[in-house]
Design an enzyme around this catalytic site. Sequence first.
Site, short mmCIF file in Angstrom:
data_model
loop_
_atom_site.label_atom_id
_atom_site.label_comp_id
_atom_site.label_asym_id
_atom_site.label_seq_id
_atom_site.Cartn_x
_atom_site.Cartn_y
_atom_site.Cartn_z
N GLU A 4 0.89 -1.16 0.00
CA GLU A 4 0.00 0.00 0.00
C GLU A 4 0.92 1.21 0.00
OE1 GLU A 4 -1.22 3.12 0.47
OE2 GLU A 4 -1.49 2.74 2.61
N GLU B 273 2.97 8.61 -4.38
CA GLU B 273 3.93 8.24 -3.33
C GLU B 273 4.96 7.25 -3.89
OE1 GLU B 273 1.95 7.23 0.37
OE2 GLU B 273 0.97 9.20 0.43
C1 LIG Z 1 1.66 4.41 3.11
S1 LIG Z 1 2.67 3.56 4.22
C2 LIG Z 1 1.75 2.11 4.50
C3 LIG Z 1 2.19 1.36 5.69
C4 LIG Z 1 1.37 0.12 6.02
N1 LIG Z 1 1.45 -0.87 4.98
C5 LIG Z 1 -0.07 0.48 6.32
O1 LIG Z 1 -0.92 0.20 5.49
O2 LIG Z 1 -0.33 1.04 7.39
C6 LIG Z 1 3.97 3.03 3.17
C7 LIG Z 1 5.08 2.34 3.88
O3 LIG Z 1 5.98 1.88 2.92
C8 LIG Z 1 7.30 2.14 3.34
N2 LIG Z 1 8.11 2.23 2.13
C9 LIG Z 1 7.99 3.15 1.15
N3 LIG Z 1 8.87 2.90 0.17
C10 LIG Z 1 9.57 1.82 0.54
C11 LIG Z 1 10.64 1.09 -0.05
N4 LIG Z 1 11.15 1.48 -1.21
N5 LIG Z 1 11.10 0.02 0.59
C12 LIG Z 1 10.58 -0.34 1.78
N6 LIG Z 1 9.58 0.31 2.39
C13 LIG Z 1 9.09 1.38 1.78
C14 LIG Z 1 7.20 3.42 4.12
O4 LIG Z 1 8.27 3.58 5.02
C15 LIG Z 1 5.87 3.20 4.83
O5 LIG Z 1 6.06 2.53 6.02
#
Ligand SMILES: C[S@@+](CC[C@H](N)C(=O)[O-])C[C@H]1O[C@@H](n2cnc3c(N)ncnc32)[C@H](O)[C@@H]1O
Length: 618
Positions: free
Chosen positions: A416, A425
């Site tokens: 997500e 994002e």
């Molecule tokens: C919008 S949040 C969603 C978090 C969780 N899945 C939720 O639904 O509550 C996106 C998450 O993806 C992580 N994230 C974004 N890009 C990433 C990457 N390239 N590799 C690992 N994690 C990533 C961010 O740190 C964040 O915790």
Amino acid sequence: MSSKKLSCGRDFFAVPNLAVALENGGKCGFDFVSIPLVHPRYKRDFIFADGSHVRDTISEPLTRNDLVLPSGEWMSLVVGKISPWLNVDSYDENIRTNSEKALFEELMLSMHLNIPVVLVPLLSKNCVNLARCLLSHCGLIKSNQAFWIHVPLTDPKSTLECSDCDSEDTWDWWNKLRTFCDNERRLSLALEIGCAVPSSIVLKRWLGEPVRALVISTDLFIMNRKGFPVLKRCHQELLCHFFKLEVQFILTGASRTENGLQSYYQYLDHLYMTRSVPDKMGAFAKGYNDYLQNPLQPLMDNLDSHTYEVFEKDPVKYEKYEKAISCFLKDRDSSELHEIVIMVVGAGRGPLVQAALKAASKTKMHVKIYAVEKNPGAVVTLRNRQKDEWGSVVTVISCDMRDWKPLVKADLLVSELLGSFGDNELSPECLDGAQRFLKGDGVSIPFQYSSYLAPLSAPKLYSSIEECRERDKKHFLAHYETPYVVRLWNAYVISPPQICFSFNHPKKDINNNRYACLRFRNGEVAATIHGFAGYFDTMLYESVSLSILPEKETKDMISWFPIFFPLKKPIQVCSFANIEVHMWRCSSLKRVWYEWLVTEPERSDIHNAGGRSYWIGL
Ligand SMILES: C[S@@+](CC[C@H](N)C(=O)[O-])C[C@H]1O[C@@H](n2cnc3c(N)ncnc32)[C@H](O)[C@@H]1O
């Protein structure tokens, strides 16, 4: 005075004794009074037709003594009305000059008394000089004094029976004035309700304007069998629409019932108290109405614990993910002996891991879950949950998904990484990096998402952008070429949203740059475009989907509000005219950004060229 919820003032044509007027108003339940700043009979001539000046010879006071009220009451209980006889746009120079001097005299007086709101009548579209006078006065005041432009909701010439016979569009009067005043945020509206009720589209357009008050005459009420004043159903419905903007009321005209003026107030209060109120989720989201926020950048920045907590309060998103994962697991052959490998990429504090575990338990499938997260703070939570709740079925990987080199491949990638505009994002770039470790027949949840755009009239948002200037260190128009996440409330969607960009996963083409040219057709009323509303929808698995599009919004989902792409300069659009917008998604090695441009009905310049004002870090 009254502490009831509906805020309603009593209008006076003339006030011989202000303290008594306030006391009587208070006894009837009214919260404030609206009074002429200067006595209506006191028409001043500053200049005779022969050019000689007379003002200095007048030694009489201009109006009542300010000592009749303590300053606290002037500042909280009084709305001051500008004299209705003033015509600063008269073609007759004598009238115009006199009116202008009198207007400044009244505005100065209101400032001296610290009156919070001044009611300014707008009687026609001929308002260039009024706009100039108001704007120059606004430049002088340091307080938060507001000017409610008093405009009829519909042309006073139109009636219930004949709403458009030769009538003028009074919105156009207001639109001209605020445009001349460069969308000055102290100017808002007090709309006078007349007999005629506007069409639904005209009403929607008014609901997008900064309406602070409704002026309603006792003449509009009819008496019920017990002799109490009530409104016709069409007027009741009209008021209910404006309740959502939390407008105040001003009751004008004489009482026409022996039950007294309080019966009008009580009726309006009753309508207000019995309006439909938002449910629990609506009440939560209400605090975000029209509040501009910078879009999150979860890839470039590390989100904090509070932000994750807000995500996790969404009652719907995780249920939908669980449903999607369950459907995927059910579609897998249960006779398969090997466990199904699920990789939750961007796991945050673990709600999607939890959803995957629940889906596995409900479908009785063996799964192995990898929770991949690059935010070290969130990894602390994941490791704790792994140790205390999940056990060896879950492995936590502290890594950017684009860099991870797993030893196994995944049957299912769950992520997500979506923003209010879908891809903003950087879900496409992250999932391009992660699809390396998806099996040939592997599946991504979501497997598709699309962004949408709609032309938007949002004067309130447009004026609030000005306030973002302080925070902004970039070039002076940067805050007008930056998108904002916002729960659109006091805004008018001019034409339904159209699809802009789409992404599918897994995918072969890893070029994520996009261009779309969208053509909208305005409806039957003219409007002002302040920018574009952005939305998204996503397909998780088969028909399980999430959407923030107004017409197919996922009920009770609070994770995303729309996004707003402003225009540096608002654009006027006539009825039935075309609106053409161009949108680009561009990228460099380190950044992704959007650029946008309008070519119809008028040309704008390119917004955010080269990502100079807004970009998303890779
Ligand atoms: C919008 S949040 C969603 C978090 C969780 N899945 C939720 O639904 O509550 C996106 C998450 O993806 C992580 N994230 C974004 N890009 C990433 C990457 N390239 N590799 C690992 N994690 C990533 C961010 O740190 C964040 O915790």
